[in-house]
Design a protein around this motif. Structure first.
Motif, PDB file in Angstrom:
ATOM      1  N   ARG A 147      -1.280   3.826  -7.976  1.00  0.00           N
ATOM      2  CA  ARG A 147      -1.835   5.037  -7.343  1.00  0.00           C
ATOM      3  C   ARG A 147      -3.299   5.219  -7.709  1.00  0.00           C
ATOM      4  O   ARG A 147      -4.134   5.540  -6.845  1.00  0.00           O
ATOM      5  CB  ARG A 147      -1.032   6.272  -7.772  1.00  0.00           C
ATOM      6  CG  ARG A 147       0.303   6.434  -7.088  1.00  0.00           C
ATOM      7  CD  ARG A 147       0.858   7.834  -7.304  1.00  0.00           C
ATOM      8  NE  ARG A 147       1.076   8.122  -8.716  1.00  0.00           N
ATOM      9  CZ  ARG A 147       2.197   7.852  -9.366  1.00  0.00           C
ATOM     10  NH1 ARG A 147       3.198   7.266  -8.735  1.00  0.00           N
ATOM     11  NH2 ARG A 147       2.324   8.155 -10.647  1.00  0.00           N
ATOM     12  N   ALA A 148      -3.612   5.028  -9.002  1.00  0.00           N
ATOM     13  CA  ALA A 148      -4.998   5.195  -9.438  1.00  0.00           C
ATOM     14  C   ALA A 148      -5.910   4.176  -8.750  1.00  0.00           C
ATOM     15  O   ALA A 148      -7.021   4.509  -8.312  1.00  0.00           O
ATOM     16  CB  ALA A 148      -5.082   5.053 -10.951  1.00  0.00           C
ATOM     17  N   THR A 149      -5.454   2.933  -8.652  1.00  0.00           N
ATOM     18  CA  THR A 149      -6.260   1.891  -8.007  1.00  0.00           C
ATOM     19  C   THR A 149      -6.488   2.214  -6.539  1.00  0.00           C
ATOM     20  O   THR A 149      -7.607   2.087  -6.027  1.00  0.00           O
ATOM     21  CB  THR A 149      -5.558   0.530  -8.135  1.00  0.00           C
ATOM     22  OG1 THR A 149      -5.311   0.252  -9.515  1.00  0.00           O
ATOM     23  CG2 THR A 149      -6.416  -0.584  -7.541  1.00  0.00           C
ATOM     24  N   ARG A 150      -5.431   2.656  -5.863  1.00  0.00           N
ATOM     25  CA  ARG A 150      -5.548   2.976  -4.434  1.00  0.00           C
ATOM     26  C   ARG A 150      -6.544   4.110  -4.222  1.00  0.00           C
ATOM     27  O   ARG A 150      -7.370   4.065  -3.299  1.00  0.00           O
ATOM     28  CB  ARG A 150      -4.164   3.356  -3.898  1.00  0.00           C
ATOM     29  CG  ARG A 150      -4.046   3.296  -2.383  1.00  0.00           C
ATOM     30  CD  ARG A 150      -2.602   3.485  -1.931  1.00  0.00           C
ATOM     31  NE  ARG A 150      -1.808   2.296  -2.237  1.00  0.00           N
ATOM     32  CZ  ARG A 150      -0.823   2.270  -3.130  1.00  0.00           C
ATOM     33  NH1 ARG A 150      -0.531   3.352  -3.832  1.00  0.00           N
ATOM     34  NH2 ARG A 150      -0.151   1.163  -3.337  1.00  0.00           N
ATOM     35  N   SER A 151      -6.491   5.101  -5.104  1.00  0.00           N
ATOM     36  CA  SER A 151      -7.423   6.220  -5.000  1.00  0.00           C
ATOM     37  C   SER A 151      -8.865   5.763  -5.197  1.00  0.00           C
ATOM     38  O   SER A 151      -9.774   6.187  -4.469  1.00  0.00           O
ATOM     39  CB  SER A 151      -7.058   7.276  -6.051  1.00  0.00           C
ATOM     40  OG  SER A 151      -8.006   8.311  -6.076  1.00  0.00           O
ATOM     41  N   PRO A 190     -15.804   1.589  -6.804  1.00  0.00           N
ATOM     42  CA  PRO A 190     -16.158   0.688  -7.908  1.00  0.00           C
ATOM     43  C   PRO A 190     -16.058  -0.769  -7.490  1.00  0.00           C
ATOM     44  O   PRO A 190     -15.229  -1.138  -6.639  1.00  0.00           O
ATOM     45  CB  PRO A 190     -15.122   1.029  -8.984  1.00  0.00           C
ATOM     46  CG  PRO A 190     -13.967   1.598  -8.239  1.00  0.00           C
ATOM     47  CD  PRO A 190     -14.555   2.326  -7.066  1.00  0.00           C
ATOM     48  N   THR A 191     -16.885  -1.591  -8.095  1.00  0.00           N
ATOM     49  CA  THR A 191     -16.780  -3.039  -7.857  1.00  0.00           C
ATOM     50  C   THR A 191     -16.046  -3.728  -9.002  1.00  0.00           C
ATOM     51  O   THR A 191     -15.807  -4.940  -8.944  1.00  0.00           O
ATOM     52  CB  THR A 191     -18.179  -3.665  -7.715  1.00  0.00           C
ATOM     53  OG1 THR A 191     -18.909  -3.462  -8.933  1.00  0.00           O
ATOM     54  CG2 THR A 191     -18.936  -3.059  -6.537  1.00  0.00           C
ATOM     55  N   ALA A 192     -15.693  -2.951 -10.049  1.00  0.00           N
ATOM     56  CA  ALA A 192     -14.932  -3.503 -11.170  1.00  0.00           C
ATOM     57  C   ALA A 192     -14.077  -2.395 -11.773  1.00  0.00           C
ATOM     58  O   ALA A 192     -14.494  -1.230 -11.818  1.00  0.00           O
ATOM     59  CB  ALA A 192     -15.859  -4.086 -12.231  1.00  0.00           C
ATOM     60  N   SER A 210      -2.123  -6.118  -6.887  1.00  0.00           N
ATOM     61  CA  SER A 210      -1.309  -6.019  -5.671  1.00  0.00           C
ATOM     62  C   SER A 210      -1.912  -5.028  -4.687  1.00  0.00           C
ATOM     63  O   SER A 210      -1.911  -5.265  -3.474  1.00  0.00           O
ATOM     64  CB  SER A 210       0.120  -5.592  -6.030  1.00  0.00           C
ATOM     65  OG  SER A 210       0.751  -6.553  -6.825  1.00  0.00           O
ATOM     66  N   VAL A 211      -2.425  -3.906  -5.194  1.00  0.00           N
ATOM     67  CA  VAL A 211      -3.035  -2.900  -4.325  1.00  0.00           C
ATOM     68  C   VAL A 211      -4.279  -3.455  -3.637  1.00  0.00           C
ATOM     69  O   VAL A 211      -4.500  -3.230  -2.438  1.00  0.00           O
ATOM     70  CB  VAL A 211      -3.371  -1.629  -5.128  1.00  0.00           C
ATOM     71  CG1 VAL A 211      -4.269  -0.690  -4.323  1.00  0.00           C
ATOM     72  CG2 VAL A 211      -2.093  -0.916  -5.540  1.00  0.00           C
ATOM     73  N   ALA A 212      -5.095  -4.186  -4.376  1.00  0.00           N
ATOM     74  CA  ALA A 212      -6.299  -4.781  -3.774  1.00  0.00           C
ATOM     75  C   ALA A 212      -5.912  -5.704  -2.618  1.00  0.00           C
ATOM     76  O   ALA A 212      -6.534  -5.662  -1.538  1.00  0.00           O
ATOM     77  CB  ALA A 212      -7.083  -5.545  -4.838  1.00  0.00           C
ATOM     78  N   ALA A 213      -4.879  -6.526  -2.815  1.00  0.00           N
ATOM     79  CA  ALA A 213      -4.426  -7.428  -1.753  1.00  0.00           C
ATOM     80  C   ALA A 213      -3.910  -6.629  -0.563  1.00  0.00           C
ATOM     81  O   ALA A 213      -4.191  -6.960   0.603  1.00  0.00           O
ATOM     82  CB  ALA A 213      -3.332  -8.352  -2.292  1.00  0.00           C
TER      83      ALA A 213
END
Length: 353
Positions: free
Chosen positions: A236-240, A250-252, A266-269
């Motif tokens: 969830r945090a990554t998706r946000s 962010p780029t990192a 997995s979220v990035a993919a």
């Protein structure tokens, strides 16, 4: 023809093999003072070679303290089974307990106040000879309880959090700073951190170190999100973070554990972003998980098994009064792998629309 029974190994045999008295063997296995560490180790080695262990039941009936070490962890059972850190840490603790013919009493609790009551029950009921305390937060009640009871403990946490207890810890602030500086050196100016539970003291220390590193490097963007360490919360945090449009994305991203980093991959993919070209990912607590993903995850690595073993050895030092004072274990070090690289803009290619 009847086979001759194998003679039973006794404490006298162990003493003879180690070149000490029976009393010295008793001191070693009862974790009492009066022996050097070299002599103690020689006795344990002799016992292992002969396959001898003390009769704990007889010792308990005689009024001696049962050789059991307590460890309570504030995690749901399902999550603990998925968390490589604690599996490795407990493995390290067990490696030392096995050498000393001791057992681990592990309990899962809902909060530290429940654990404080559990420690009192364990100690008054003569169920443990000492305990390893983990996951310290502000105003933690456990140091006061341990000191009031006279319970031998070792605290896994920075001394600023552990109320004067003998402690072992990792230098999280230095490790966070190294992670941020590494990503900045690759060219990243917008860096995020997906952190653990806000109530934990080491989360607070990592948060402060991240903010300080971002200020010192004058980053264009720096974001921090707290979670519960689970893969779902990490996703969830990554998706946000990644749904924002450049330049507010962010780029990192640095994660506070490996499970969240795998979820972030997995979220990035899922969002059509390439790792590391569109976003670099860096995990804390390197584990086998980090080496099984594609791309493999860069990580802050440290010997978690060794950390657990050192905590157990330090606890026995507290019990005997002969062990080391509070001390750090080696600081986590960066292990670069396939999930980190210079941002796409520096590579001369356009980001996805």
């Amino acid at each position: 023809m009847t086979a001759t029974p194998t003679p039973r190994v006794t404490i006298k045999d162990v003493a003879a093999r180690a070149g000490v008295s029976k009393g010295a063997v008793s001191l070693a296995f009862n974790h009492k003072p009066g022996l050097s560490e070299a002599t103690r180790d020689r006795i344990f080695a002799a016992a292992r070679e002969l396959g001898w262990a003390p009769n704990l039941t007889a010792r308990s009936l005689a009024g001696a303290r049962v050789d059991v070490v307590g460890l309570a962890i504030c995690r749901p059972a399902q999550m603990l089974g998925l968390e490589p850190f604690y599996m490795e840490f407990i493995s390290g603790v067990e490696s030392v307990l096995t050498e000393r013919s001791c057992s681990l009493l592990l309990r899962l609790v809902r909060n530290v106040r429940e654990e404080a009551g559990l420690l009192e029950s364990w100690w008054k009921g003569r169920q443990i000879g000492g305990s390893i305390l983990v996951d310290f937060g502000a105003d933690d009640p456990r140091p006061a309880v341990a000191q009031r009871l006279g319970l031998p403990v070792v605290a896994v946490g920075h001394p600023s959090l552990t109320g004067g207890l003998t402690s072992v810890w990792t230098d999280d602030a230095t490790a966070v700073t190294e992670a941020v500086r590494y990503l900045a050196a690759l060219g990243h100016r917008r860096i995020a951190r997906v952190g653990g539970a806000a109530a934990l003291g080491h989360t607070t220390m990592r948060t402060a170190a991240f903010d300080e590193a971002a200020r010192s490097l004058d980053l264009a963007g720096a974001w921090q999100v707290t979670t519960d360490y689970s893969g779902e919360a990490g996703a969830r945090a990554t998706r946000s973070l990644l749904t924002a449009a450049p330049p507010d994305r962010p780029t990192a991203i640095v994660y506070d554990n490996d499970i969240m980093a795998v979820a972030g991959l997995s979220v990035a993919a899922e969002m059509g972003l390439k790792v590391p070209a569109d976003v670099s990912l860096l995990a804390w607590d390197d584990s086998q998980l980090c080496r099984l993903t594609h791309p493999t995850l860069s990580a802050m690595s440290h010997d978690v098994h060794g950390f657990g073993a050192e905590a157990a050895r330090t606890l026995f030092g507290v019990i005997t009064g002969e062990g080391p004072e509070s001390h750090p274990v080696p600081t986590p070090v960066l292990t670069p792998r396939g999930s980190t690289a210079p941002p796409r803009a520096l590579l001369g290619t356009a980001p996805p629309v």
